[in-house]
Design an enzyme around this catalytic site. Structure first.
Site, mmCIF file in Angstrom:
data_model
loop_
_atom_site.group_PDB
_atom_site.id
_atom_site.type_symbol
_atom_site.label_atom_id
_atom_site.label_comp_id
_atom_site.label_asym_id
_atom_site.label_seq_id
_atom_site.Cartn_x
_atom_site.Cartn_y
_atom_site.Cartn_z
ATOM 1 N N HIS A 1 0.863 -1.182 0.000
ATOM 2 C CA HIS A 1 0.000 0.000 0.000
ATOM 3 C C HIS A 1 0.908 1.243 0.000
ATOM 4 O O HIS A 1 2.022 1.197 0.532
ATOM 5 C CB HIS A 1 -0.840 -0.041 1.280
ATOM 6 N N GLN B 1 -4.272 -4.897 7.405
ATOM 7 C CA GLN B 1 -5.250 -5.880 6.938
ATOM 8 C C GLN B 1 -5.065 -7.226 7.627
ATOM 9 O O GLN B 1 -5.765 -8.188 7.303
ATOM 10 C CB GLN B 1 -5.149 -6.062 5.415
ATOM 11 N N CYS C 1 -4.818 2.455 -3.643
ATOM 12 C CA CYS C 1 -3.590 3.022 -3.075
ATOM 13 C C CYS C 1 -2.419 2.048 -3.227
ATOM 14 O O CYS C 1 -1.604 1.882 -2.297
ATOM 15 C CB CYS C 1 -3.755 3.407 -1.595
ATOM 16 N N ASP D 1 3.343 -3.958 8.199
ATOM 17 C CA ASP D 1 2.090 -3.224 7.999
ATOM 18 C C ASP D 1 0.960 -4.235 8.216
ATOM 19 O O ASP D 1 0.684 -5.076 7.365
ATOM 20 C CB ASP D 1 2.069 -2.656 6.575
ATOM 21 N N LYS E 1 -10.437 -0.332 10.650
ATOM 22 C CA LYS E 1 -10.528 -1.561 9.865
ATOM 23 C C LYS E 1 -10.864 -2.757 10.752
ATOM 24 O O LYS E 1 -10.881 -3.897 10.303
ATOM 25 C CB LYS E 1 -9.214 -1.808 9.129
HETATM 26 N N1 C6P Z 1 -6.337 0.551 2.911
HETATM 27 C C1 C6P Z 1 -8.172 0.150 1.386
HETATM 28 O O1 C6P Z 1 -9.282 0.385 0.906
HETATM 29 P P1 C6P Z 1 -5.023 4.000 7.052
HETATM 30 O O2 C6P Z 1 -5.670 4.728 5.910
HETATM 31 O O3 C6P Z 1 -3.840 4.742 7.622
HETATM 32 O O4 C6P Z 1 -6.005 3.565 8.099
HETATM 33 O O5 C6P Z 1 -4.475 2.623 6.451
HETATM 34 C C2 C6P Z 1 -3.573 2.635 5.387
HETATM 35 C C3 C6P Z 1 -3.321 1.253 4.884
HETATM 36 C C4 C6P Z 1 -2.068 0.700 5.075
HETATM 37 N N2 C6P Z 1 -1.793 -0.563 4.691
HETATM 38 C C5 C6P Z 1 -2.718 -1.342 4.111
HETATM 39 C C6 C6P Z 1 -2.363 -2.746 3.736
HETATM 40 C C7 C6P Z 1 -4.010 -0.833 3.887
HETATM 41 O O6 C6P Z 1 -4.925 -1.607 3.317
HETATM 42 C C8 C6P Z 1 -4.310 0.505 4.264
HETATM 43 C C9 C6P Z 1 -5.663 1.106 3.970
HETATM 44 C C10 C6P Z 1 -7.676 0.974 2.538
HETATM 45 O O7 C6P Z 1 -7.474 -0.778 0.967
HETATM 46 C C11 C6P Z 1 -7.783 2.424 2.229
HETATM 47 S S1 C6P Z 1 -6.737 2.890 0.867
#
Ligand code: C6P
Length: 408
Positions: free
Chosen positions: A121, A201, A364, A198, A224
């Protein structure tokens, strides 16, 4: 199939209608829906205990402080951690920025390498790119196997003493593939590199215990995992957090402030400048309580069964290609796909007409899109409240999309 369907009643939004149809929410990888217990906990906090924290000469402030620090203890123990090593951040993105700026700026230099995967991401790429630009380090990439898992057969070719950071996701938000935590962890240790996981997910979908995975830092987001937006967590090994510089200065994070210099508060407060997201922390803790009561093993099993069913049913649709592992033991419940040459945004719009929420776009993860040679994908993502009938509705609606686009 493990049946968590009775839980649906805990999520008020799931009973609403969209475009004349009952909502089918298949976008939990973007953000999850919230149970009543989370909504109530935040509401109760604002109605009864709202005050600023750590400043308290009065009862409300003491209550708010207890709730905020109590939330930290709960979130920490959810991942097998100590509260003192668990920093509240704005989310995964902010957590990784803390690491990249706070650790990377001081510890990376010309010729150093940051090993990432092509499936990352932007949150786990762009901060490293910025730090690389400042320090003269460079990013190197692992690519994917034919089954969309990270190809670790290239490791030998890229792994040497120049690699100072190995940063990768526990589960891809596009392919759903699980990250090879053990293999990459061992590889990183063999060259003394920092390991950044990271887990945006991963933590929401399966049990994760930081005493069992060998990483230096782990980041995840409350929204999430049934919690509110605006808060997440950065867990780090004690010595790493100690050596990391704060990236934001201000109130709350200091020990002493002189005219020219300051000293920092102990970890974790050294990384929490300004008034923190107090109600959000309370909601985060309520989310963790909810997940714990359901049981993370049960959630993982439910999602594996639902994903197996979804992959089976989607394979019945002609011209549908899934971008993700076929083996459900290598993946979670995030399923990216394309259908014939229908643009993913058109697919999402047609599904929305049937009340079905999916995400379409680059998610993203632009380098991954380029690697897969697609501009975008449509993505259905499941969580504990989804049921097989929703997969059937998704399949029916996709068949309808074929008809609308005149595909036989
Ligand atoms: N992915 C998706 O629709 P934030 O926005 O900081 O809470 O998380 C960022 C992020 C970082 N790593 C991974 C693997 C992610 O999936 C995400 C967020 C969302 O896939 C929003 S782009």
């Amino acid at each position: 199939m493990s049946d968590l369907r009775s839980l649906r009643a805990d999520f008020p939004i799931l009973s609403r209608e969209v475009n004349g149809h009952k909502l089918v929410y298949l976008d939990s990888a973007a953000t999850t829906q919230k149970p009543v217990s989370v909504l109530d906990a935040m509401d109760r906090y604002y109605r009864n205990s709202n005050a600023n924290v750590h400043r308290g000469a009065h009862t409300l402030s003491n209550e708010a402080t207890e709730m905020y620090e109590g939330a930290r203890v709960k979130v920490a123990s959810f991942i097998g951690a100590q509260a003192a090593q668990t920093v509240f951040t704005r989310g995964t993105t902010t957590a990784i920025n803390h690491i990249a700026y706070g650790w990377g700026l001081d510890h990376l230099g010309e010729g150093d390498r940051i090993l990432v995967t092509i499936a990352e991401h932007h949150a786990n790429l762009v901060p490293w790119q910025i730090i690389a630009r400042h320090t003269g380090a460079e990013l190197v990439y692992l690519e994917l196997t034919d089954d969309y898992t990270v190809d670790t057969s290239d490791l030998e070719a890229v792994l040497d003493e120049r690699v100072k950071v190995v940063a990768f996701s526990g589960m891809s938000n596009v392919t759903g593939a699980l990250g090879p935590i053990d293999v990459l962890g061992k590889a990183a240790r063999s060259v003394g590199a920092l390991i950044v996981l990271d887990a945006a997910q991963l933590v929401p979908h399966s049990p994760v215990d930081v005493t069992e995975v060998d990483v230096d830092f782990m980041a995840f987001s409350a929204h999430k995992m049934l919690g509110p937006t605006g808060i997440g967590a950065l867990w780090g090994k004690a010595e790493r957090l100690e050596e990391m510089e704060p990236t934001e200065g201000g109130g709350e994070m200091i020990n002493m402030v002189e005219r020219q210099t300051s000293t920092w508060a102990p970890v974790p407060h050294k990384f929490e400048a300004g008034t923190p997201p107090i109600a959000e922390a309370v909601g985060f803790a309520a989310a963790v309580d909810y997940l714990t009561a359901v049981g993370m093993e049960n959630i993982a099993l439910h999602e594996q069964e639902l994903t197996t069913y979804a992959l089976e049913r989607l394979s019945e649709i002609p011209d549908l290609k899934v971008y993700g592992p076929k083996d459900v033991t290598h993946r979670g419940g995030t399923v990216s796909f394309e259908l014939a040459d229908i643009h993913p945004h058109d697919i999402a719009t047609i599904l929305d007409q049937d009340g079905i929420a999916v995400r379409a776009g680059h998610h993203c993860a632009r380098p991954l899109m380029k690697y897969l040679d697609v501009p975008a994908t449509a993505r259905a993502s499941f969580y504990l409240y989804n049921v097989p009938e929703e997969v059937d509705l998704l399949v029916d609606s996709l068949m309808n999309a074929r008809r609308i686009f005149g595909i036989a």
